[in-house]
Each structure stands twice: as structure tokens, then as C-alpha cells.
Design a protein around this motif. Structure first.
Motif, PDB file in Angstrom:
ATOM      1  N   MET A 114      36.900  38.722  34.417  1.00 62.39           N
ATOM      2  CA  MET A 114      36.248  38.282  33.185  1.00 62.39           C
ATOM      3  C   MET A 114      34.775  38.629  33.171  1.00 62.39           C
ATOM      4  SD  MET A 114      37.775  34.661  31.926  1.00 62.39           S
ATOM      5  CE  MET A 114      36.720  33.850  33.022  1.00 62.39           C
ATOM      6  N   ILE A 115      34.131  38.463  34.321  1.00 66.67           N
ATOM      7  CA  ILE A 115      32.694  38.732  34.371  1.00 66.67           C
ATOM      8  C   ILE A 115      32.415  40.224  34.355  1.00 66.67           C
ATOM      9  CG2 ILE A 115      30.683  38.562  35.876  1.00 66.67           C
ATOM     10  CD1 ILE A 115      31.638  35.856  36.678  1.00 66.67           C
ATOM     11  N   THR A 116      33.202  40.941  35.184  1.00 60.66           N
ATOM     12  CA  THR A 116      32.898  42.362  35.321  1.00 60.66           C
ATOM     13  C   THR A 116      33.463  43.181  34.171  1.00 60.66           C
ATOM     14  OG1 THR A 116      34.873  42.627  36.638  1.00 60.66           O
ATOM     15  CG2 THR A 116      32.828  42.276  37.827  1.00 60.66           C
ATOM     16  N   GLY A 117      34.538  42.718  33.586  1.00 59.92           N
ATOM     17  CA  GLY A 117      35.152  43.468  32.510  1.00 59.92           C
ATOM     18  C   GLY A 117      35.894  44.705  32.960  1.00 59.92           C
ATOM     19  N   THR A 118      36.231  44.772  34.241  1.00 68.07           N
ATOM     20  CA  THR A 118      36.994  45.924  34.723  1.00 68.07           C
ATOM     21  C   THR A 118      37.938  45.504  35.845  1.00 68.07           C
ATOM     22  OG1 THR A 118      36.878  48.070  35.792  1.00 68.07           O
ATOM     23  CG2 THR A 118      35.108  46.550  36.276  1.00 68.07           C
ATOM     24  N   LEU A 119      39.018  46.284  36.015  1.00 73.48           N
ATOM     25  CA  LEU A 119      39.940  46.040  37.121  1.00 73.48           C
ATOM     26  C   LEU A 119      39.709  47.028  38.255  1.00 73.48           C
ATOM     27  CD1 LEU A 119      43.249  45.479  35.156  1.00 73.48           C
ATOM     28  CD2 LEU A 119      42.248  43.846  36.710  1.00 73.48           C
ATOM     29  N   SER A 120      38.781  47.960  38.027  1.00 71.55           N
ATOM     30  CA  SER A 120      38.584  49.005  39.007  1.00 71.55           C
ATOM     31  C   SER A 120      37.674  48.519  40.129  1.00 71.55           C
ATOM     32  CB  SER A 120      37.963  50.223  38.333  1.00 71.55           C
ATOM     33  OG  SER A 120      37.336  51.022  39.294  1.00 71.55           O
TER      34      SER A 120
END
Lengths: 176, 356, 371
Positions: free
Chosen positions: B172-178
Motif C-alpha cells: 500500500m505504501i510503496t504502490g508496487t509488488l516489485s
């Protein structure tokens, strides 16, 4: 705290028709002898009587008295016929701090003694051990199996004085 | 990396094979050997002993000697076992932990696959090991193995929930799954790590710090449980279940379970360090920047990444040699009554803070 | 509707890491829940009682070593006390003091193993090695005195096999100084560990009346809340001269008589043993340790039952003499044998993991169970 003589008097007064004998000839401890089929009644009395409260069975030992007629066999071993097997009960009271030794003897050919397992749980395994080692049958014991010897050991009892090693055990030769 | 090899060899298939085998031979095997040796030395020194001292300097060759021994051992298969499943299980378990290494960014220059869904891939693939464990436990046809496998499955599946919830809050914070992007975000100095609230300055950074700490603790505990280490090692509790699901295994198949365990330890430590501790980012800047030699930076990053990973592996060992083991019901209690509610609360709070 | 599950028989042992020897427990389990536990013993049966009937009185002593091999000194102690009572001989003061010191050192060594392996059973490896490190120092003291580390044959009827060496008192005092703070270390590392308490508190509760009825003695009985110690209750040797406390289970973290209490009573007893050793070391008189050994041991006809406080509980020797040089019957009342019989009762309704915790807490030595 009571000494053995007082305890004997108490037993005698409560069980007037029982054969109770007192043996103080042995140098160290006096022993009270009781009939084998009545031992559980006396035991129950000893445990519950207000003045005695023997709540702990310290030890229960089977003994082969070896007092029958001994016949020599050809190979030099002895066979005993007749005589008695005994069981010694060492009791102790944790609250009143006194001790007593009971003995009961049964004949060697058909050794039957009433179990005290339901009075002191300690007796459970000790009676199994006495059965295992001497072949003493404890009547009314819930689970009288061999305990130290293998369950399939044949009907010989190793701590009897005339015990002979079996020739074979499961096809293996025993004396080597 | 792949392009580089394709150019070098000129054959795409060969390049793929090399790139797939590379992490195994370059990273996992040497790491596992070192980690096993380290575990022995760490435990020995914690217990006033010396540990292995004969093979090599302070016994550093001991693990090699052990692997050689295990390779020569007879491969026993119990007569009553389900032979097919029995043989597949260790390979499956090892594959699962090996596959996780594909998406771990060791440094900005060495990433097996920069997959956009890296963290999701790891969560998915590591739960694959459950199938292997259950398979091995069932196929052994041994009661201890079966109980061990059942415990392992219950434990790993339960503890995946708090792990996923904490990871979700970070996503949620980073906005990425990578994983690569998460690592790259935390560049600069150590105060940019997510454990210290992330790279963006402002009120949210300071509000986030306590919840990040909680998230880190939950993640570390639940990943510890997922790799079956003390105090959560009930599936292989040797004083109760002899060896748990791998009781019947011997030789190299046993070694594969063993390698998988150590590989997993590093994989979960790597996830913890990527999500909360900046991954391959240096806490204090790079020598490469200082002297203007840019090729040095990826190597420095590799060093920092391995150092962080090994540190968390060391903490796992430390815990193992200090704590007794939980009971199976207490383990489930901890997960369902404490970790999951806390991680949900943590997720909601972090979500609210990130709205500010 | 309840799901129907099938009961499973799980054989724990005879080869199993935490049965403390060769014990087989037959567990009837439903899932991980224990329905019934049946101990099967006899795998280490070495016919001590039959052997003893063929030996002379002094020849029996090495056999007593091999019963409870973690407390060999105390097995010797119990046997010689019994034979001395049968013979009616007085033992020199110095011998009595040395016996007490050796006995208490042995009690500490035995409890160290009990506590250490208990941690091991619950998955904590490190306390075990810390305690073994310290136990090593006691074994060194024994080795310097009588040449053996495990099976001593040290106490003889009427005396000892060797006098203590000149350095013994100094070294033992050093050990007492060294070991006292280490008990605290064990407490910090294991006793008050949250997980350890979770695993042991309220597990395997043995109420006092059941404990007495089952004949539990020693630390197991004291943990159930009765301050019963044969050293005070029925003093033998010279135990009435020393000042020490009897630790009892108080249910500090759970219920009186649970596994934690049984464990903690042992920890506290080590401290009390150190106190006894200190007092004995200060009072030990000079003298000859072999002057009272009879040349020919031939007790009069009779029988005697003596009991001593072995580290595991009441060790009783029932000896019948027929007036010859070898005993007519020797019966050993082994504390572990009696303690183990309570297993089935304690385990009901617990989980498989608790069986290990309960078995470790009653601290049995299979050599003594089977004799």
C-alpha cells in the motif's frame, strides 16, 4: 506416632478372629504376619483408621522363603516343593510418621494373595513385579501382567530360589 | 544479465540454462554450506564449546565433508513407502525454496528476474513447499512423519496470513509488488529505509515508524514460523517426533530437505531486509560514489545485501539456541489470536496514515 | 455433528530421543490428544536382585552403582546404610561426613542432568550444555577421589574405598563458590523463560493425595506441596546435624504439582545441597576411613528396610539375611520405578508434546526402573 506393639494391639482388637502373629525375633525390625486372603481388609483398616493413617506404601517385596523340601536333581540343581512364598509390605504414614512392616505368606504351589492395588496405587506395579518374579497371583488385581520380563516368557519365575534357565528362548540357545 | 550472456555465448537456450543454474551454484550452495558451518560455530560458541575444529581452519570445510558423506550414503526407501511421492517430495521442497531466489534482487546489477509481481511470486512459490512436506510425510508411511507433516502444513498455512497482511500494508505504501522497485525506493542513507518510515520526509514518516516496527516484528516472527525454526520448529521437534516429516529420509534426499531449510532461512531474511531494511542499499553511502568508480557500486550493494541477509539468519540461529519450543496449540494461538488481529489493525492504521 | 476420527496407536520408544533411556510408551492418540498411555518397561532388566543373592555383601556394591547410574554414590550410600544397620556397626565420623559430601555432590550432579535434559526435551539445547559443563567439575572431583567418573564403588560397608585427597576440601569449596551464581544463570535462561513457563505450568498436575497414594517421593512429592524429605523425616547417617530447608512446590506460575513445580523444586534443592556441603566441609574431622570395615561380613539372621533420600526420591533397600555371607534377598524400592507408574494418570487429556514434558519432569532413570 505409634510403635509396632501398639499397632499390633489395634489390629488385634479390630480383627479379633483373624490370625495375626507378631515376630520380633529378627534383630532389626518387628514384623506383623497376616493371613493372605485377609490382607486387603487389614490394609484398608490401616489406611483409614484415624490413629494409624498409613497413607503410603513404601515398598512391596515378594520373597521366596525356600522353606520347603529340597530335592537335588541329577545336574546338581535343586527343586523346592512345599513351603511358602511371602510378600512384605512396608508402610509409612506421612502425617503420623510411624512405620510398620506386614508379612503375608501363601503356599508355594498355589500362591494367591489379595491385591492391595485399590488401596495404594504404588502396589500396582510392585504386585506386577512380584507376580513376574515369583509367580504370586494377586487376586483382584486389574492388570496382572509381566512387567520386567518379556510378556511371552514361559511359566518360570526368575527370583524363585529353584529357578533354572530355560534351554531355549525363541529358538535361541540360552546357556552358553 | 541475460542479454549479456546471450551476447557472450550466442545461444539463447544455453544462456537460459546458465542463468537458471547460476544462483544455485553461485549463491545457494555455497551459502548453505557456510550457513551450516556458521550454525555449528554459533551454537558451539554460545554453549561454551568449540564446534568443528578438525577439517580446515576452525573446521570451515566441515560442511563440504558432510555433503561428500551424504552423497555417498545409501539411499534408503522404506519398504512400505509410496515410492513415487517419497522421491518427488524432497525435490519439490527444494524447488520451492530455490525458485524464490529468482526474484530476489541481490544488487542493482544482479537480479534473476525483475518481475513486477516479485513479492507475490515469493509468497506463492514458498507455499508450494507445503505440498512437498505433506507429500514426504504421507509417503514415508511413518506415524511420526505424518504428525510432523500435518503440523507443518497447519503451521505454514496459518502463518502465511500475517506475512501476507504485513506485505500488503507495505505494498500500500510503496504502490508496487516489485522487490527491485521497493529496494530502489529506499536509496540514500539508512533513514530512508521503511523501518524508519520510508524515503519521503514529513509528518507521515514519523507517524509510520512505530507501526513499521510492529509490522517488522510480525513479519519476522511469522517468517520464522514459516521456515520451521525454533521456537516454532514443532513439525520436526526432535524430542517429540524424532525427525518430523523427514524422519525416514537419508542420504542426499535428506540433504535436500536440509538445504531447502537453509535456503529458506536466507530467502525470508532477504524479504525482511528488502521490505524494511533497504534491501541492497547501503546505510551510509557508497565508496564507488566517493571515488567516482561506478562499477564498484553493484558489488558494494551485493555486500550489503548479503550482510543484512546473514545478519537476520544469525538472529534466527541465536533464537534457536536460546529458546525452548512452543506447543502446537500455543503456536496456533499465537498466530490466530495475536499476530493476525495485530497485523490487520496494523494494515488499517498504515492505510489511514498513508491517506494523510 | 461431531466429526468421527480414528484413534491411532503411537509407539514412543524403545528408541526415541526423549524417553531418557530404553522405555516404550504406547500412546493411544486421537489427532494429537492423548487418550491413554501405557508404559512398557524391562528393556534394561539386568537381574540385580538375582545377582545380589549370589554375591557376598561387599560384592553387591558395584551392582548398586549400575541401577541409577546418574546417582551412583547415593545408591552405594543406601546399600551400605542398610548393611551397616543389619550388622549393627558404628561408622567413624570422618566417613559419615565424606559420605554426606559425596552424596550431596551427587545430588547436584543428578539434578543438573535432570534440569538440563528437561530443557532439551522442550527444545532448549543450551542450558543442557551449561549444566553439563558444571557437572563435569563434580565428576572431576569424584574422579580425583576414587578414580571413576560414573560408577564409583566408593562407599564400602563400614568405610570408604579411599580417603579424600588433601586438595579435595579446597577444590570443593571452590566449586561451591563457582556453582552458586550459575544456578541463577539457569533461572534466567530457562526457568523464567516465557515459553518454558507456557510449556510446563498447569501441565501434568499431580494433586497431593494422588501423589502420596501413588507412592511418589523426593522432588516429585515435594512439588505437590508436602515438605517430606527423608533426610529430615527419618534421618540416616548424620543428616540431623545440618541446617537446610526443604523446598516445596508452591504453584508460583501455575498450579501446585505441575511440571514447572517439579522442575523448580530440583533447582532449589541444588542450592540446599550446596549449603549442606559447605557445613560438612567446615566440620569434617580427621580420622581413618577404613578402620571400621569388618573383615568378614556375616550379618545375623534378620531383615531390614532402610530408605535414603536419593536425588529421585526414596531409595529403599529391603535386605533379608539368612546368616550367611551373601544376602538371602535384596529388594530395591527404586524411586524411578514408582514415579514412572504415575505416567498414565498424568498424561490423560494432554497433547503429544506434553508427554515429553511430563516424562522429563518426573525425572526417571531407566537403569533404576528396570534394575
Amino acid at each position: 506416632m505409634k510403635n509396632p506393639e501398639e499397632i499390633l494391639e489395634l489390629i488385634k482388637s479390630n480383627f479379633p478372629d483373624f490370625e495375626v502373629t507378631f515376630d520380633s525375633s529378627m534383630p532389626v525390625e518387628p514384623i506383623i504376619s497376616i493371613d493372605p486372603v485377609k490382607i486387603h481388609l487389614v490394609a484398608q483398616f490401616l489406611k483409614t483408621n484415624e490413629e494409624l493413617l498409613f497413607d503410603s506404601l513404601m515398598s512391596l517385596s515378594g520373597v521366596d522363603d525356600a522353606n520347603g523340601t529340597k530335592t537335588k536333581e541329577e545336574d546338581g540343581t535343586e527343586t523346592i516343593t512345599g513351603g511358602t512364598l511371602s510378600v512384605y509390605y512396608h508402610l509409612h504414614s506421612t502425617s503420623l510418621k510411624h512405620k510398620i512392616t506386614l508379612r503375608t505368606s501363601s503356599n508355594r504351589e498355589n500362591p494367591e494373595i489379595e491385591s492391595v492395588e485399590n488401596i495404594w496405587k504404588t502396589a500396582d506395579w510392585h504386585e506386577r513385579e512380584a507376580f513376574d518374579m515369583f509367580g504370586i497371583i494377586f487376586l483382584n488385581h486389574p492388570d496382572l501382567r509381566r512387567i520386567l520380563m518379556p510378556y511371552d516368557w514361559e511359566d518360570t519365575y526368575p527370583l524363585r530360589k529353584d529357578y533354572k534357565n530355560p534351554e531355549f528362548y525363541h529358538g535361541m540357545k540360552v546357556p552358553y | 544479465m541475460y542479454e549479456f550472456l546471450t551476447n557472450l555465448i550466442g545461444n539463447e537456450v544455453l544462456a537460459w540454462i546458465i542463468i537458471a543454474a547460476l544462483p544455485l551454484f553461485v549463491v545457494i550452495l555455497p551459502y548453505a554450506l557456510v550457513a551450516i558451518w556458521l550454525e555449528r560455530k554459533v551454537s558451539a560458541h554460545m554453549q561454551d564449546r568449540l564446534g568443528p575444529m578438525i577439517t580446515g581452519w576452525h573446521g570451515w570445510l566441515q560442511s563440504f565433508a558432510d555433503v561428500l558423506k551424504l552423497l555417498q550414503k545409501e539411499d534408503l526407501v522404506p519398504a512400505e513407502a509410496d515410492k513415487k511421492l517419497f522421491n518427488i517430495a524432497p525435490a519439490l521442497v527444494f524447488t520451492a525454496s530455490y525458485a524464490a531466489f529468482a526474484v530476489i534482487p541481490f544488487s542493482s546489477g544482479f537480479i534473476g528476474s525483475g518481475a513486477e509481481i516479485g513479492i507475490f511470486f515469493i509468497l506463492a512459490v514458498s507455499s508450494f513447499a507445503v505440498a512437498g512436506i505433506l507429500m514426504g510425510g504421507w509417503a514415508s508411511n511413518n506415524k511420526y512423519s505424518l504428525i510432523g507433516a500435518m503440523r507443518a502444513v497447519a503451521q505454514i498455512i496459518s502463518y502465511e496470513i500475517p506475512t501476507a497482511l504485513v506485505v500488503l500494508s507495505m505494498v500500500m505504501i510503496t504502490g508496487t509488488l516489485s522487490l527491485e522497485k521497493i529496494s530502489a525506493m529506499q536509496t540514500g542513507y539508512f533513514w530512508n529505509w521503511f523501518i524508519f518510515g520510508g524515503p519521503e520526509w514529513g509528518l507521515t514518516k514519523f507517524l509510520l515508524i512505530p507501526f513499521m516496527l510492529v509490522g517488522f516484528l510480525i513479519l519476522y516472527m511469522s517468517t520464522l514460523a514459516e521456515v520451521n525454526r525454533t521456537p516454532f520448529d514443532i513439525p520436526e521437534a526432535e524430542s517429540e517426533l524424532v525427525g518430523g516429516y523427514h524422519t525416514e529420509y537419508s542420504g542426499m534426499k535428506f540433504a535436500m530437505f536440509f538445504l531447502a531449510e537453509y535456503a529458506n532461512m536466507f530467502a525470508v531474511s532477504a524479504i525482511v531486509s528488502i521490505i524494511f531494511f533497504g534491501g541492497y542499499q547501503s546505510p551510509v553511502g557508497y565508496l564507488g560514489d566517493l571515488f567516482g568508480v561506478s562499477w564498484l557500486i553493484p558489488f558494494e550493494q551485493l555486500f550489503w545485501f548479503v550482510a543484512k541477509g546473514l545478519f537476520f539468519v544469525f538472529v534466527q540461529m541465536w533464537l534457536r539456541w536460546t529458546l525452548p519450543r512452543l506447543r502446537v496449540d500455543q503456536l496456533m494461538n499465537l498466530c490466530w489470536k495475536y499476530l493476525i488481529p495485530y497485523s490487520i489493525a496494523n494494515l488499517i492504521i498504515i492505510g489511514l496514515i498513508s491517506l494523510i | 455433528m461431531a466429526l468421527k476420527t480414528e484413534e491411532m496407536i503411537l509407539n514412543m520408544g524403545p528408541q526415541h530421543p526423549s524417553t531418557h533411556g530404553v522405555l516404550r510408551l504406547e500412546l493411544e492418540i486421537e489427532g494429537e490428544l492423548i487418550k491413554n498411555v501405557k508404559p512398557h518397561i524391562g528393556y534394561l532388566h539386568r537381574c540385580f536382585e538375582k545377582h545380589a543373592e549370589a554375591m557376598t555383601y561387599p560384592q553387591v556394591i558395584p551392582y548398586t552403582d549400575r541401577m541409577d547410574y546418574l546417582a551412583s554414590m547415593y545408591n552405594n550410600f543406601g546399600y551400605v546404610v542398610a548393611v551397616e544397620k543389619l550388622l549393627g556397626i558404628e561408622v567413624p565420623e570422618r566417613v559419615q561426613y565424606i559420605r554426606v559430601i559425596m552424596g550431596e555432590l551427587q545430588r547436584i550432579a543428578s539434578h543438573q542432568v535432570a534440569i538440563g535434559t528437561y530443557g532439551l526435551d522442550l527444545g532448549a539445547f543450551t542450558p543442557f550444555l551449561y549444566l553439563f559443563r558444571d557437572r563435569e567439575k563434580i565428576l572431576t572431583l569424584f574422579e580425583e577421589t576414587c578414580g571413576a567418573r560414573l560408577l564409583y564403588n566408593y562407599m564400602w560397608v563400614g568405610g570408604l574405598s579411599h580417603d579424600i585427597h588433601p586438595d579435595f576440601i579446597r577444590k570443593t569449596k571452590e566449586f561451591v563458590q563457582y556453582f552458586r551464581p550459575n544456578i541463577q544463570e539457569v533461572n534466567n535462561l530457562l526457568t523464567f523463560n516465557k515459553i518454558f513457563i507456557e510449556r510446563t505450568a498447569n501441565v501434568g498436575i499431580l494433586p497431593l493425595d494422588a501423589a502420596i497414594n501413588f507412592g511418589m517421593t523426593g522432588p516429585n512429592l515435594r512439588a505437590s506441596g508436602l515438605a517430606f524429605d527423608i533426610r529430615k523425616e527419618d534421618p540416616y547417617s548424620i543428616y540431623d546435624r545440618f541446617d537446610f530447608d526443604i523446598p516445596v512446590g508452591k504453584g508460583t506460575v501455575g498450579t501446585v504439582g505441575d511440571c514447572w513445580d517439579r522442575y523448580y523444586v530440583r533447582v532449589l534443592e541444588m542450592e540446599q545441597s550446596l549449603r549442606i556441603i559447605e557445613q560438612a566441609l567446615d566440620q569434617i574431622p580427621e580420622g581413618d576411613v577404613q578402620s571400621a570395615i569388618p573383615k568378614r561380613i556375616k550379618p545375623p539372621k534378620g531383615s531390614v528396610y532402610t530408605r535414603v533420600e536419593n536425588p529421585r526420591g526414596e531409595l529403599g533397600y529391603f535386605i533379608i539375611s539368612d546368616g550367611s555371607t551373601s544376602p538371602f534377598r535384596v529388594k530395591v524400592r527404586a524411586p524411578s520405578f514408582v514415579s514412572l507408574s504415575v505416567m498414565g494418570e498424568l498424561c490423560k487429556g494432554h497433547l503429544v508434546s506434553d508427554v515429553v514434558a511430563i516424562l522429563g519432569s518426573i525425572d526417571i532413570v531407566l537403569g533404576e526402573v528396570d534394575r
